[in-house]
Design an enzyme around this catalytic site. Structure first.
Site, short mmCIF file in Angstrom:
data_model
loop_
_atom_site.label_atom_id
_atom_site.label_comp_id
_atom_site.label_asym_id
_atom_site.label_seq_id
_atom_site.Cartn_x
_atom_site.Cartn_y
_atom_site.Cartn_z
N GLU A 1 0.82 -1.20 0.00
CA GLU A 1 0.00 0.00 0.00
C GLU A 1 0.86 1.27 0.00
O GLU A 1 0.62 2.19 -0.76
CB GLU A 1 -0.90 -0.02 1.25
CG GLU A 1 -1.80 1.17 1.41
CD GLU A 1 -2.88 1.21 0.36
OE1 GLU A 1 -3.10 0.18 -0.30
OE2 GLU A 1 -3.48 2.27 0.18
N ASP A 2 1.86 1.29 0.87
CA ASP A 2 2.61 2.53 1.08
C ASP A 2 3.92 2.62 0.32
O ASP A 2 4.51 3.69 0.23
CB ASP A 2 2.93 2.70 2.59
CG ASP A 2 1.66 2.86 3.39
OD1 ASP A 2 0.62 3.17 2.77
OD2 ASP A 2 1.70 2.69 4.61
#
Ligand code: MN
Length: 741
Positions: A80-81
Site C-alpha cells: 500500500e505505502d
C-alpha cells in the site's frame, strides 16, 4: 555491533514464550524487508513507520497465529505505502503464496476509504467479508492493525480521530465481537469511546475507580470466602476479579437510562477450572454460599452464544446486599472467550499441512455462504451478517445460496444477482413458495425463487424504474442494447421529438439534423441513429441530452422574439423610477417591460446582490450578479453592445425572512482533503436548516480539495451567515460565492 534485530526482540521473545514452532529466520527476513521498504517513512507521532507493523505483529503474536501471519503483519502496509519498491508478486516470490495472499487481502481492505457514506461503508464491509471468506487470518490481522492504530490515535488530527473511532465502534468492534475476540473488542470499544465521548468516558472511569476504592473491603471479603470454599473442594482453580470495562458500564447507563449508582454489577469474579463438570460443581458451591439474583443465571455452556462464547454466569448477593457477577469456565472456554475464532488458529505453525488449512478455510467459507443448514455455525454467520450489514437484505435461493442486496431491492434485482440469463428469462417470482408481483421487495431471510421461461420476451423497459441495483440496471441495458436496436431507435426518436415539441418554435428538417448531429458529437456519439439507440436503451439520460439539445437549438434556430432593445446602461442606471414587471421573480428590469426574467446559473444572484440584466435571444432577460466574471468578461464586447440592462431587486426581496422564496446560491469551499469534512458540512447545513441542492468535489494538484455546494438561501444576508458558519469548520480554508464553469 548493534543488533539489527533489536526492534523485534520483544516480538521474538513473545513468539518464543508461546512454546510453538515459528520460522524465526523468515520472520527476521520479513522485518528487514519491512524496515527497508518503510525507510524514511514516519508516523504522525514522529516515530519510524516500521514501528507500526512491528506492533501489529506483536498483537498478532498474542493470538498465536502462524509464521505466515506474523510475516504478513510485518509486511501489511508495504504494498500500500511503498508500491514503488514492492508489489504482491515480489512478496509471493520471497515469502510464498500465503503471505502474498494475506498481504494482498490487507492491502485491498485499506484501499476502500470510509467516508460516512452508506454505499462505501457497505462496500468496505463486503470486501472485508470476501477477504475473510478466502482466509480469515486477513481479518485477524486487520483487527490487530486497527487495534494498534487505535492505541496510537492521539497523534492524529481531531477530525481523523472522530472518523476512525466511529468506524471502529460501528464496524471493527462488532466484527471482533462476532468472531468472539472479546479482548480486542473491548479494547477497541473503550478507546473509541474515549474519543467519541471523552467527557462521558472520563466520568464513568472516575466513577468506577471511586466505587472500586469504596468497595475494596467488600471485594476482598467475597474473594476470600470463595477461595476458602474452593480450597476445601480440592479443585484446581484460578480466581480473578475484574472491574467491567468503561464502555460496558457506559452502555448500560445510556441504554437503560440509569445513573452510575444504579449499575450494581460493575465488578465480576471469574473462576477458571479444568473441566466442564467442575464448572457446574463450582456453580453449586457459589449458590450454596450466596443468594442468587433471580433471572440472572445464564448457562452459556449448554447453549453457547452465536460467537462460540461459553461460560456459566450468575449474579449473587454479597455481604451488605451488594450484588456481584460470577463467571465460571474452563481454560479452553477462556481461550475462546478471549480470542474467539482466532483461538482455533493457535498452535498452527508454518509446517501446518496444506490440506488441513484448506479444511479450516472450507469451514470458514461455509460460515460465509451459510450453505450447510445443519451446521451450527450457520446461525452465527447469519447473525453476523444480519447484525453488521443492517442496511442490506439477505435472501436465499431455493438451493440455500445467500444473496446480498441493498435494502429495497426487488425480486428482479435478485434474478439479475443470480445471473443475467436468469433475469433476462424471468417471467415471475415466488417468495417462500408463493407467487408474488414482480416489484415485490423481499425481506431478510426469505426464500426467493425466480420463475424463468425460454418463451420470455426478455426484460421490460419498465423494470428500469423498479429495480434498485446497478448490477440489474447494467444488465438490462446491455440486453436492450444488444437485442432491441430497432426498438431502441424508435424509443430514442420519440424522446427527442418530445423535447423538440417543448421548444414550441418552427424548425426545418435540415436544422433538426444539424442540431442532433451536433448534440451527438458533443456527447461523443458517432451518429444521430446511435444517439437514438443510446437514449433508447438508457445508456445516457435524457436530462443530459436535453440541455445540449436546447443549446444547439438556440444556436441554430432563429429566435422569434424582437430584436434586442437598445439601451444605454449608464442612463439606465440613473433612471429614478424602475418600472415593475410581472413574472420577475422579485427583480425589476429597467427599460424592458413584461419580459421573462431568469437568474443566471453562473452566479445565481441573491436578494441583496447588485444586479445587471442581459437580454438574451429568445429567453428574456438573464439576471447576473454585477460582479459575475461572465459580466466582467463580456460587458465590453462589441457583439453584446446594447444588450445590458440595469436590474434591481424589488423592495422587500432583500429583507431576511420576509420572502418565502428561496434562491440557489453557489458556494465554493477550499479545504484540506479530509474524509469527515463533507459530513461536517452537511451537519452544519442541517443545523441551520439550509437545504443542500447539490454538492461536488474536485481534488487540487496540491492534494487539497474544492467543494462546490449549491444551497437554498433567502437572500444575501442569509448566504453570508451560511458562509461564516462554514468558515468556522476546521480544515476549511476559505468559502466564497462560487461561479459555475
Ligand atoms: Mn497498518
Amino acid at each position: 555491533m548493534e543488533d539489527k534485530y533489536a526492534p523485534i526482540s520483544k516480538l521474538l521473545l513473545a513468539l518464543e514464550k508461546t512454546g510453538k514452532k515459528y520460522d524465526v529466520e523468515k520472520i527476521k527476513k520479513a522485518y528487514l524487508h519491512a524496515a527497508e521498504f518503510h525507510e524514511g517513512q514516519f508516523r504522525q507521532s514522529g516515530e519510524p513507520f516500521v514501528y507500526h507493523p512491528i506492533a501489529v505483529a506483536e498483537i498478532v503474536a498474542t493470538l498465536e497465529l502462524d509464521t505466515d501471519s506474523i510475516c504478513a503483519a510485518l509486511l501489511h502496509d508495504t504494498v500500500e505505502d511503498c508500491g514503488d519498491k514492492v508489489d504482491v508478486g515480489a512478496i509471493r516470490r520471497e515469502y510464498g503464496e500465503e503471505v502474498a495472499m494475506l498481504v494482498d487481502g490487507l492491502t485491498k481492505l485499506v484501499q476502500i476509504p470510509f467516508e460516512d457514506k452508506e454505499d462505501e461503508h457497505v462496500e468496505n464491509l463486503r470486501k472485508m467479508f470476501l477477504a475473510m471468506s478466502k482466509d480469515i487470518r486477513v481479518i485477524f490481522i486487520k483487527l490487530c492493525d486497527r487495534l494498534h492504530n487505535m492505541r496510537t490515535l492521539s497523534a492524529k488530527r481531531p477530525e481523523k480521530q472522530r472518523v476512525t473511532a466511529l468506524e471502529t465502534m460501528y464496524v471493527y468492534a462488532p466484527l471482533a465481537h462476532r468472531l468472539g475476540m472479546q479482548r480486542i473488542k473491548q479494547e477497541l470499544e473503550n478507546i473509541s469511546l474515549s474519543y467519541l465521548d471523552p467527557i462521558g468516558y472520563a466520568q464513568v472511569k472516575e466513577d468506577i475507580e471511586k466505587r472500586y476504592g469504596q468497595s475494596r473491603d467488600f471485594i476482598e471479603n467475597a474473594r476470600n470466602s470463595i477461595s476458602e470454599k474452593l480450597d476445601d473442594s480440592k479443585l484446581k482453580y484460578s480466581l480473578e476479579g475484574r472491574v467491567k470495562t468503561v464502555y460496558s458500564i457506559y452502555k448500560k447507563m445510556f441504554e437503560n437510562n440509569k445513573s452510575f449508582e444504579e449499575i450494581f454489577d460493575f465488578y465480576a469474579l471469574r473462576i477458571i477450572v479444568e473441566t466442564e463438570l467442575e464448572c457446574y460443581t463450582v456453580l453449586g458451591i457459589i449458590h450454596d454460599m450466596f443468594n442468587s439474583v433471580p433471572g440472572r443465571f445464564k448457562d452459556y455452556i449448554s447453549t453457547p452464544k452465536p460467537n462460540m462464547y461459553r461460560s456459566l454466569h450468575t449474579t449473587v448477593i454479597g455481604r451488605d446486599g451488594i450484588p456481584f457477577e460470577v463467571q465460571i469456565r474452563t481454560w479452553e472456554m477462556h481461550r475462546i472467550a478471549e480470542y474467539g475464532l482466532a483461538a482455533h488458529w493457535k498452535y498452527k505453525t508454518g509446517a501446518e499441512s496444506r490440506a488441513e488449512i484448506d479444511q479450516k478455510l472450507q469451514w470458514v467459507s461455509k460460515l460465509i455462504d451459510v450453505e450447510d443448514e445443519t451446521n451450527d455455525h450457520d446461525e452465527f454467520m447469519h447473525a453476523l451478517k444480519i447484525d453488521i450489514f443492517h442496511d442490506e437484505t439477505f435472501v436465499f435461493t431455493p438451493k440455500g445460496d445467500v444473496i446480498t442486496l441493498p435494502q429495497g431491492s426487488t425480486v428482479i434485482d435478485v434474478a439479475y444477482a443470480i445471473h443475467s440469463a436468469v433475469g433476462n428469462k424471468m417471467v415471475g417470482a415466488k417468495i417462500n413458495g408463493m407467487i408474488v408481483p414482480i416489484d415485490r421487495v423481499p425481506q431478510n431471510g426469505e426464500i426467493v425463487e425466480i420463475l424463468t421461461s425460454n418463451a420470455s420476451k426478455g426484460p421490460s423497459r419498465d423494470w428500469l424504474k423498479i429495480i434498485k441495483t446497478g448490477e440489474a440496471r447494467t444488465k438490462i441495458r446491455q440486453w436492450f442494447k444488444k437485442e432491441k436496436q430497432a426498438e431502441n431507435i424508435l424509443v430514442g426518436r420519440t424522446e427527442i421529438d418530445k423535447e423538440f415539441k417543448k421548444f414550441n418554435r418552427p424548425y426545418t428538417e435540415e436544422q433538426r439534423e444539424e442540431i442532433l448531429s451536433n448534440v451527438a458529437s458533443r456527447i461523443g456519439i458517432q451518429s444521430v441513429e446511435s444517439l437514438y439507440n443510446t437514449i433508447g436503451y438508457g445508456g445516457i439520460s435524457m436530462n443530459k441530452v436535453a440541455s445540449k439539445l436546447r443549446d444547439e437549438f438556440d444556436r441554430i434556430v432563429k429566435p422569434l422574439v424582437q430584436e434586442p432593445v437598445e439601451v444605454d446602461i449608464e442612463s439606465l442606471n440613473k433612471q429614478a423610477t424602475p418600472r415593475k414587471t410581472s413574472k420577475s421573480g422579485g427583480v425589476i428590469i429597467d427599460g424592458v417591460d413584461g419580459c421573462m426574467v431568469k437568474f443566471a446559473k453562473c452566479c445565481n444572484p441573491l436578494p441583496g446582490d447588485e444586479l445587471i440584466g442581459f437580454i438574451t435571444k429568445g429567453y428574456g432577460v438573464s439576471v447576473h450578479k454585477r460582479d459575475c466574471p461572465n459580466v466582467i468578461a463580456n460587458m465590453k464586447k462589441a457583439e453584446y453592445e446594447g444588450r445590458w440592462v440595469s436590474a434591481y431587486w424589488e423592495q422587500g426581496a432583500s429583507l431576511m425572512g420576509t420572502s418565502s422564496q428561496f434562491f440557489e446560491a453557489m458556494l465554493r469551499i477550499f479545504a484540506k482533503d479530509n474524509i469527515g469534512l463533507l459530513a461536517q458540512i452537511t451537519v452544519a447545513l442541517a443545523d441551520m436548516r439550509v437545504n443542500l441542492v447539490s454538492v461536488s468535489t474536485q481534488k487540487r494538484a496540491d492534494g487539497d480539495i474544492i467543494i462546490n455546494l449549491t444551497v437554498n438561501a433567502k437572500n444575501l444576508e442569509h448566504v453570508n451567515s451560511i458562509v461564516s458558519r462554514l468558515k468556522s469548520i476546521d480544515n476549511i480554508d476559505d468559502v466564497t460565492r462560487g461561479f459555475g464553469s
